[in-house]
Write an enzyme that holds these catalytic residues in place. Structure first.
Site, PDB file in Angstrom:
ATOM      1  N   SER A 109       0.842  -1.199   0.000  1.00  0.00           N
ATOM      2  CA  SER A 109       0.000   0.000   0.000  1.00  0.00           C
ATOM      3  C   SER A 109       0.876   1.247   0.000  1.00  0.00           C
ATOM      4  O   SER A 109       2.051   1.191   0.366  1.00  0.00           O
ATOM      5  CB  SER A 109      -0.851  -0.049   1.284  1.00  0.00           C
TER       6      SER A 109
ATOM      7  N   ILE B  93       3.075   4.386   0.397  1.00  0.00           N
ATOM      8  CA  ILE B  93       4.485   4.701   0.173  1.00  0.00           C
ATOM      9  C   ILE B  93       5.311   3.422  -0.011  1.00  0.00           C
ATOM     10  O   ILE B  93       6.226   3.372  -0.842  1.00  0.00           O
ATOM     11  CB  ILE B  93       5.028   5.541   1.357  1.00  0.00           C
TER      12      ILE B  93
ATOM     13  N   SER C 211       8.409   9.968  10.655  1.00  0.00           N
ATOM     14  CA  SER C 211       7.388  10.942  10.269  1.00  0.00           C
ATOM     15  C   SER C 211       7.770  12.303  10.821  1.00  0.00           C
ATOM     16  O   SER C 211       8.337  12.401  11.919  1.00  0.00           O
ATOM     17  CB  SER C 211       6.047  10.517  10.874  1.00  0.00           C
TER      18      SER C 211
ATOM     19  N   TYR D 290       1.695   7.358  17.812  1.00  0.00           N
ATOM     20  CA  TYR D 290       2.374   7.260  16.510  1.00  0.00           C
ATOM     21  C   TYR D 290       3.619   8.156  16.506  1.00  0.00           C
ATOM     22  O   TYR D 290       4.728   7.702  16.203  1.00  0.00           O
ATOM     23  CB  TYR D 290       1.372   7.678  15.439  1.00  0.00           C
TER      24      TYR D 290
ATOM     25  N   LYS E  18       7.620   7.280  16.382  1.00  0.00           N
ATOM     26  CA  LYS E  18       8.458   7.787  15.284  1.00  0.00           C
ATOM     27  C   LYS E  18       9.649   8.572  15.853  1.00  0.00           C
ATOM     28  O   LYS E  18      10.731   8.585  15.269  1.00  0.00           O
ATOM     29  CB  LYS E  18       7.623   8.657  14.344  1.00  0.00           C
TER      30      LYS E  18
ATOM     31  N   THR F 213      -2.170   8.699   0.914  1.00  0.00           N
ATOM     32  CA  THR F 213      -2.127   7.234   0.909  1.00  0.00           C
ATOM     33  C   THR F 213      -3.396   6.685   1.556  1.00  0.00           C
ATOM     34  O   THR F 213      -4.101   7.417   2.269  1.00  0.00           O
ATOM     35  CB  THR F 213      -0.919   6.714   1.728  1.00  0.00           C
TER      36      THR F 213
HETATM   37  N1  LIG Z   1       1.374   9.204   4.354  1.00  0.00           N
HETATM   38  C1  LIG Z   1       2.032  10.143   5.023  1.00  0.00           C
HETATM   39  O1  LIG Z   1       1.787  11.342   4.905  1.00  0.00           O
HETATM   40  C2  LIG Z   1       3.137   9.732   5.942  1.00  0.00           C
HETATM   41  C3  LIG Z   1       3.804  10.746   6.630  1.00  0.00           C
HETATM   42  C4  LIG Z   1       4.833  10.403   7.486  1.00  0.00           C
HETATM   43  C5  LIG Z   1       5.199   9.077   7.631  1.00  0.00           C
HETATM   44  N2  LIG Z   1       4.517   8.110   6.954  1.00  0.00           N
HETATM   45  C6  LIG Z   1       4.948   6.726   7.154  1.00  0.00           C
HETATM   46  O2  LIG Z   1       5.079   6.069   5.920  1.00  0.00           O
HETATM   47  C7  LIG Z   1       4.841   4.666   6.097  1.00  0.00           C
HETATM   48  C8  LIG Z   1       3.835   4.197   5.090  1.00  0.00           C
HETATM   49  O3  LIG Z   1       2.609   4.848   5.365  1.00  0.00           O
HETATM   50  P1  LIG Z   1       1.459   5.071   4.283  1.00  0.00           P
HETATM   51  O4  LIG Z   1       1.010   6.453   4.448  1.00  0.00           O
HETATM   52  O5  LIG Z   1       1.894   4.555   2.965  1.00  0.00           O
HETATM   53  O6  LIG Z   1       0.302   4.154   4.932  1.00  0.00           O
HETATM   54  P2  LIG Z   1      -0.544   2.938   4.407  1.00  0.00           P
HETATM   55  O7  LIG Z   1      -1.060   3.191   3.036  1.00  0.00           O
HETATM   56  O8  LIG Z   1      -1.533   2.653   5.491  1.00  0.00           O
HETATM   57  O9  LIG Z   1       0.511   1.776   4.364  1.00  0.00           O
HETATM   58  C9  LIG Z   1       0.974   1.181   5.538  1.00  0.00           C
HETATM   59  C10 LIG Z   1       1.409  -0.220   5.221  1.00  0.00           C
HETATM   60  O10 LIG Z   1       1.919  -0.806   6.424  1.00  0.00           O
HETATM   61  C11 LIG Z   1       1.340  -2.104   6.535  1.00  0.00           C
HETATM   62  N3  LIG Z   1       1.346  -2.564   7.908  1.00  0.00           N
HETATM   63  C12 LIG Z   1       0.780  -2.003   8.992  1.00  0.00           C
HETATM   64  N4  LIG Z   1       0.999  -2.757  10.071  1.00  0.00           N
HETATM   65  C13 LIG Z   1       1.738  -3.819   9.661  1.00  0.00           C
HETATM   66  C14 LIG Z   1       2.270  -4.939  10.311  1.00  0.00           C
HETATM   67  N5  LIG Z   1       2.090  -5.132  11.611  1.00  0.00           N
HETATM   68  N6  LIG Z   1       2.988  -5.820   9.586  1.00  0.00           N
HETATM   69  C15 LIG Z   1       3.167  -5.641   8.266  1.00  0.00           C
HETATM   70  N7  LIG Z   1       2.661  -4.604   7.579  1.00  0.00           N
HETATM   71  C16 LIG Z   1       1.954  -3.701   8.279  1.00  0.00           C
HETATM   72  C17 LIG Z   1      -0.052  -1.948   5.963  1.00  0.00           C
HETATM   73  O11 LIG Z   1      -0.595  -3.203   5.661  1.00  0.00           O
HETATM   74  P3  LIG Z   1      -2.174  -3.453   5.527  1.00  0.00           P
HETATM   75  O12 LIG Z   1      -2.545  -3.037   4.143  1.00  0.00           O
HETATM   76  O13 LIG Z   1      -2.292  -4.930   5.770  1.00  0.00           O
HETATM   77  O14 LIG Z   1      -2.847  -2.632   6.579  1.00  0.00           O
HETATM   78  C18 LIG Z   1       0.262  -1.115   4.740  1.00  0.00           C
HETATM   79  O15 LIG Z   1       0.757  -1.922   3.712  1.00  0.00           O
HETATM   80  C19 LIG Z   1       4.391   4.488   7.535  1.00  0.00           C
HETATM   81  O16 LIG Z   1       5.481   4.082   8.336  1.00  0.00           O
HETATM   82  C20 LIG Z   1       3.944   5.874   7.928  1.00  0.00           C
HETATM   83  O17 LIG Z   1       4.057   6.085   9.313  1.00  0.00           O
HETATM   84  C21 LIG Z   1       3.485   8.402   6.126  1.00  0.00           C
END
Ligand SMILES: NC(=O)c1ccc[n+]([C@@H]2O[C@H](COP(=O)([O-])OP(=O)(O)OC[C@H]3O[C@@H](n4cnc5c(N)ncnc54)[C@H](OP(=O)(O)O)[C@@H]3O)[C@@H](O)[C@H]2O)c1
Length: 320
Positions: free
Chosen positions: A53, A55, A179, A205, A209, A240
């Site tokens: 999913s 990023i 983050s 969260y 981080k 996302t």
């Molecule tokens: N989007 C932003 O603006 C942003 C900003 C700062 C940091 N981040 C960081 O970027 C990273 C990716 O976030 P995203 O925004 O792309 O979110 P996302 O679309 O929710 O993707 C998160 C991914 O992590 C997986 N996941 C969660 N718990 C897990 C576990 N216990 N074991 C294995 N996989 C697990 C989810 O799997 P499922 O599909 O099975 O739930 C999903 O594939 C995260 O670390 C987030 O904190 C994002």
């Protein structure tokens, strides 16, 4: 050659959070960047957690597009297979495989790592991307608060267990996806499990981080002798599925400004594809960034040490 915006302009973007973290910052900065050489990661192997999913999927696609063989470590293999199909549709000769691993479950991490090492004796890039923002306090199978388990303990154990394969690579890189939210939080060495006070998922969260950032120099030192670099980074604000689910109001307000997943993935791919970077630092948009902007978030080295001791005890990683 690496080209950058002038430092004063880049730093101004960073301080004016909305400009720096949004797609505006990315677009201004990236105009000065050189494209990656084609096949820059040919012959390298990479593992990305939470790669089905957002990023993580974009990082996996980017690494595969540069020629790396990529394992998508996911907790749901149907979602992983769907992501792998999307990646191979976009990158026709991509070498992608899907493996199940719940990074919040330390037993699962051990089982996954043993299976991975049984198939692969070399790992060049390990991206700890999996992330959660729970609505209420939840615990992992081992009884750890879920953000701590997912963002800190699982990644720490997986890094340790896979370090023999990374030591077999020429210059392996570990990348922790933190983050910008961590800038608001200090370490809480007396309550790393967030048992006291009102629980807020966004605070849990951001605290976890912050822990990733605080642990990065220790991990960099730990693995330096094996030629493994450890980087921490933040991707900016990225549109996302995770943001849509966990922060719907934030998304509604900022949507036109949010980065694409590929834009959020850029620095992780750049770190993976760039040799000779300093280990143990915090990055955003291909630059080292400050770890603190607020005096109240600064920790003492004794606090970092307590965090490390706690994590080592919780994961069974030997302090050495
Ligand atoms: N989007 C932003 O603006 C942003 C900003 C700062 C940091 N981040 C960081 O970027 C990273 C990716 O976030 P995203 O925004 O792309 O979110 P996302 O679309 O929710 O993707 C998160 C991914 O992590 C997986 N996941 C969660 N718990 C897990 C576990 N216990 N074991 C294995 N996989 C697990 C989810 O799997 P499922 O599909 O099975 O739930 C999903 O594939 C995260 O670390 C987030 O904190 C994002």
């Amino acid at each position: 050659m690496i080209n950058y915006l002038p430092t004063y302009l880049d730093t101004t973007l960073d301080r004016a959070v909305v400009l720096g973290y949004s797609r505006i910052g990315f677009r201004l900065r990236s105009r000065a960047w050189s494209p990656f050489p084609p096949q820059a990661l040919k012959g390298r192997t990479a593992l990305v957690t939470g790669a089905n999913s957002g990023i993580g999927k974009a990082i996996a696609a980017g690494l595969a597009g540069l020629g790396a063989s990529v394992t998508l470590a996911v907790r749901n293999t149907s979602r992983g297979d769907a992501a792998a199909s999307e990646i191979t549709a976009a990158v026709p000769d991509a070498a992608v495989r899907v493996e199940r691993c719940d990074v919040a479950d330390l037993a699962d991490v051990r089982e996954f790592a043993a299976g991975f090492l049984g198939k692969t004796d070399r790992l060049d890039v390990l991206v700890h991307n999996a992330g959660v923002m729970p609505a209420g306090r939840a615990e992992s199978k081992q009884g750890h608060e879920l953000c701590l388990a997912t963002h800190v303990l699982g990644p720490l154990l997986l890094t340790e267990l896979l370090s023999p394969a990374m030591a077999g690579a020429a210059a392996a890189q570990v990348i922790l996806m933190s983050s910008g939210g961590m800038y608001t939080q200090a370490l809480h060495p007396d309550d790393l499990e967030y048992r006291t006070g009102d629980y807020h998922g966004a605070t849990a969260y951001a605290r976890s981080k912050r822990m990733q950032v605080a642990l990065t120099p220790t991990l960099a030192d730990r693995y330096a002798g094996e030629g493994i670099s450890v980087h921490c980074m933040h991707p900016g604000w990225v549109d996302t599925p995770g943001v849509a689910t966990s922060l719907p109001k934030f998304r509604a307000l900022t949507r036109p400004l949010l980065r694409s997943p590929a834009e959020g993935a850029d620095t992780a791919i750049w770190l993976a594809a760039t040799d000779g970077l300093p280990s143990g630092r915090f990055w955003h948009d291909r630059r080292i960034r400050r770890e603190h902007y607020l005096r109240r978030t600064r920790e003492r080295s004794a606090d970092r040490n307590r965090l490390w001791q706690f994590c080592a005890a919780a994961t069974g990683v030997a302090i050495g």
